[in-house]
Each structure stands twice: as structure tokens, then as C-alpha cells.
Enzyme design. Structure first.
Site, short mmCIF file in Angstrom:
data_model
loop_
_atom_site.label_atom_id
_atom_site.label_comp_id
_atom_site.label_asym_id
_atom_site.label_seq_id
_atom_site.Cartn_x
_atom_site.Cartn_y
_atom_site.Cartn_z
N CYS A 1 0.82 -1.21 0.00
CA CYS A 1 0.00 0.00 0.00
C CYS A 1 0.85 1.25 0.00
O CYS A 1 0.41 2.32 0.40
CB CYS A 1 -0.97 -0.01 1.19
SG CYS A 1 -0.14 -0.17 2.78
N CYS B 1 -11.44 -17.96 -2.70
CA CYS B 1 -12.68 -18.76 -2.71
C CYS B 1 -13.68 -18.22 -1.70
O CYS B 1 -14.90 -18.34 -1.90
CB CYS B 1 -12.37 -20.23 -2.45
SG CYS B 1 -11.48 -20.55 -0.91
N HIS C 1 -11.19 -24.66 2.06
CA HIS C 1 -11.75 -24.15 0.80
C HIS C 1 -13.23 -23.87 0.98
O HIS C 1 -13.93 -24.57 1.72
CB HIS C 1 -11.54 -25.21 -0.30
CG HIS C 1 -12.00 -24.79 -1.65
ND1 HIS C 1 -11.50 -23.67 -2.30
CD2 HIS C 1 -12.93 -25.33 -2.48
CE1 HIS C 1 -12.09 -23.56 -3.48
NE2 HIS C 1 -12.97 -24.55 -3.61
#
Length: 431
Positions: A9, A79, A382
Site C-alpha cells: 500500500c 474462494c 476451501h
């Protein structure tokens, strides 16, 4: 020495070592990041070259039909984001609102007088979460591509939600709350001089009686997901009762401890935990322990007390989060218990503060989407999602979308459940 986490950043560390070790680490991390993006672009190009519309054909009742669903590419442990986006895209009223918004140009010196979004999160680069969210929803369910890459949306997420910078696994529920909160805040900012709350009032399907204000004026977020809880606390010494109304966008439910060894529906040791058990645990009268003593204004000191939640107002979309991750010592463990949940007819009437004021159909909910966490820990594993679209159930696993059935859906170990208020009579089955 200061932290080196600011490399992404542009928040550079000043007090480097004499040998410039911090700068070397920063450059190494930047190279890793760039190589990850390069590899992903190569993978995406290959997928686009190999994927055709024929790959989205399947047989339904003996005839060939096209899957109009579009997957979301994984950009590096994203995900958690994909599962939430696919779930929200299948909540029709919520999704349609954003898809029907006009495309806008971001605010800069050359766009005076044009329609623009204002975001409270703008920094050096103007970004709009609403606009990128709209674009992503529009890209889904068009059937024109096998998978869509939400790079622009993820970039905005990095800009305005620092907690989700990087490529480590994140909590899908935490992301959903941040996403809805930031969408709500940005939608309050005004649309070409007209507040979006005013635009919302013009929508007859989202009337004032259905709105719940959280942090200011109502938006489509609070109109769809907003409900109200009554928190009732009673002092066990003097009997003084305290009531407080709290708005909510979702309810986080504990899985009762007596069911935590039950990992599958067919396991024989004891009864199966149901969603009703979790809801009952949430709303049952509870005696607060010594660490949660209530400050009684009549006794003028902290006292033992009881607490009970009632639902004062149900939302149009009821989002239920099952608390599967718990801290034990230094670890955050997962509760892998199977929780039985209904596909149709979830009846919430018995949890209402004033059930007599609700109609026979107004408390019934049908399942729209389920987010599932596969794996053992919140920082690993996941996420996938199941969602229903035009009467068919789909399984969303990042880029891959497959047609599935109700029997498969009900066996899932749900993490987040999205229930939509039933609008018309569609059967009598209830939870």
C-alpha cells in the site's frame, strides 16, 4: 524496526538496516506478488482459449440445455469471496437492484455533471465498491463465458478493506459482513445529488415498513437483510428488566455443545443437530456467567442476570451464520458437526416477539443459497456455495459450476445459510 507490511500500500519503512535488508525483503515480496499475477494471467488466457460454449452444455430430462451460470476465477485463495458473491447473485431482489443501476464513471475533474458514485473510502485513487459489485453481478448468469475474473472488485476490496489485503485464506462470513457494511455506507453517499435512500423509497417492493436502519438511512442492504432483535435482560436480585432493540443483518448461531461429536447425518451416536436446535439455543433464556455481570441501575452495581433474545422484525432475506470456528487456548478450531436444515418452509414464527401480529405465510422462508467450508481451520481449507436459480440447484466451486440436486445440498455442512421470505403459498412443509 517498523513493520514491513506496508509494501503493497506504498507505506514505506523509513528506518531500514544499514545493509538495506528491509528493502530487499520488500522487493522479494513484490516479485512474488508479480509472479502470482503473471501466472494467473497465463492460466486465465489458457482457460479462455480452451473453453467454449459446448463445455457448458448438459443433459436435463433427456434434452440438451446450456448452463447459463458463470464461475468466478480464484485470484489466490479468494474462494471465500467467490462463494459469497455467488450466493448474493442468487438472491434475486438484492441482485436485481444492483444490476439495474446505470453504469457510472468514477468521480474526477472531468466528470462534473455526470452521474457519479461517491464513496467515503476514496483515497488517492477513486474507487467504487458499488460499481465493481454491479459489474460482477452483471457478468454472472449471462452464459457468455465459463468463468469471470473479479480482479477489479478484488482491487477495490484491497483498497477499502485492509483486513482482506494479501492472498491468505479469509473467513467468508467476516468478508460478507464487511462487504454488506461497505455497500450500505457507499449507497448512503448520494446519487447525482439524490440520496439513494430516496431512490429506494420509490421502489414499491421495498416499502418503508420493510426497512431497517443501520448506521443512518436505509439502503437496499438493510431493506433486504435488515431485521431487529429485542435484547431482554433481567436482574436476578431485584427483578429489574432492561430492554434494548438491536438491528441485525445476519444472526450468528452457536451449535449446541451436546451435538459437537456428531459429524455426519448417518452417524449413530445420538440425535442429529437441526437448525431448530441452533435457533432455540440462540433465543432461549440464558443465565449470564460471572464474566458477564449486568450493571443494574436499580441495584447500582453489577449483578447476576438472565438474557433472552426475541426477533422483533424479520428480514426479507434471513442470513444464518453457524459458528463453526472457536478459539481454544492459542488455536481456532472448527466445529465439524452436521446441522440438518430445511430447503423449504423454515418457520420463524415461534421466535417472534409478537407472533400474533404476523400472517400465516409471512414467517416462512425457503433456502436460496448455502456457503460451505471444507477443511479443518478458518485460515485454511476451501469455500464453495450451493444456490438455486430458476428451480435448479447449482454448485459453485470457483471457476467450476455444476448442476446438482436437492439430496446433495441437504447433506452439506452449512456455514452460512440464506433464506428468502416466502411471498406466496407454495406448500405446507415446515421446519
Amino acid at each position: 524496526m517498523e513493520s514491513i507490511e506496508g509494501y503493497r500500500c506504498d507505506d514505506f519503512v523509513v528506518n531500514d538496516t544499514k545493509l538495506g535488508l528491509v528493502q530487499k525483503v520488500r522487493e522479494h515480496l513484490q516479485n512474488l506478488e508479480n509472479s502470482a499475477f503473471t501466472a494467473d494471467r497465463h492460466r486465465k488466457r489458457k482457460l479462455l482459449e480452451n473453453s467454449t460454449l459446448n463445455s457448458k452444455l448438459l443433459k436435463v430430462n433427456g434434452s440438451t440445455t446450456a448452463i447459463c451460470a458463470t464461475g468466478l476465477r480464484n485470484l489466490g485463495n479468494t474462494c471465500f469471496m467467490n462463494a459469497i458473491l455467488q450466493s448474493l447473485s442468487n438472491i434475486e431482489q438484492f441482485c436485481c437492484y444492483f444490476k439495474e443501476l446505470p453504469a457510472v464513471e468514477l468521480r474526477n475533474g472531468k466528470t462534473a455533471g455526470r452521474r457519479t458514485y461517491h464513496t467515503r473510502s476514496q483515497g488517492d485513487n477513486n474507487v467504487s465498491l458499488v460499481e465493481e459489485f454491479r459489474k460482477t453481478l452483471c457478468a454472472l448468469w449471462q452464459g457468455s463465458q465459463t468463468a469471470f475474473s473479479p480482479e477489479s472488485l478484488f482491487y477495490v476490496v484491497w483498497k477499502i478493506m485492509p483486513n482482506f489485503r494479501g492472498y491468505q485464506q479469509q473467513d467468508a462470513h467476516e468478508f460478507m459482513r464487511y462487504l454488506l457494511d461497505h455497500l450500505h455506507l457507499e449507497l448512503q453517499g448520494g446519487f447525482n445529488g439524490v440520496s439513494r435512500s430516496a431512490i429506494l423509497q420509490e421502489n414499491s417492493t421495498l416499502s418503508a415498513s420493510n426497512k431497517c436502519c443501520i448506521n443512518g438511512a436505509s439502503t437496499v442492504v438493510t431493506a433486504i437483510f435488515g431485521g431487529i432483535l429485542q435484547n431482554e435482560v433481567n436482574c436476578l436480585i431485584c427483578g429489574t428488566e432492561s430492554r434494548k432493540f438491536d438491528p441485525f443483518l445476519d444472526l450468528s448461531l452457536d451449535i449446541p455443545s451436546q451435538f459437537r461429536s456428531k459429524r455426519s447425518k448417518n452417524q449413530e451416536n445420538g440425535p442429529v443437530c437441526s437448525l431448530r436446535d441452533c435457533l432455540r439455543s440462540f433465543t432461549d433464556l440464558e443465565e449470564l456467567d460471572e464474566t458477564e455481570l449486568y450493571m443494574c441501575h436499580k441495584c447500582k452495581k453489577k449483578q447476576k442476570s438472565t438474557k433472552k433474545f426475541w426477533i422483533q422484525k424479520l428480514p426479507k432475506v434471513l442470513c444464518l451464520h453457524l459458528k463453526r470456528f472457536h478459539w481454544t487456548a492459542y488455536l481456532r478450531n472448527k466445529v465439524d458437526t452436521y446441522v440438518e436444515f430445511p430447503l423449504r418452509g423454515l418457520d420463524m414464527k415461534c421466535y417472534l416477539l409478537e407472533p400474533e401480529n404476523s400472517g400465516p405465510e409471512s414467517c416462512l422462508y425457503d433456502l436460496a443459497a448455502v456457503v460451505v467450508h471444507h477443511g479443518s481451520g478458518v485460515g485454511s481449507g476451501h469455500y464453495t456455495a450451493y444456490a438455486t436459480h430458476e428451480g435448479r440447484w447449482f454448485h459453485f466451486n470457483d471457476s467450476t459450476v455444476t448442476l446438482t440436486d436437492e439430496e446433495t445440498v441437504v447433506k452439506a455442512k452449512a456455514y452460512i445459510l440464506f433464506y428468502v421470505e416466502r411471498q406466496a403459498k407454495a406448500g405446507s412443509d415446515k421446519l
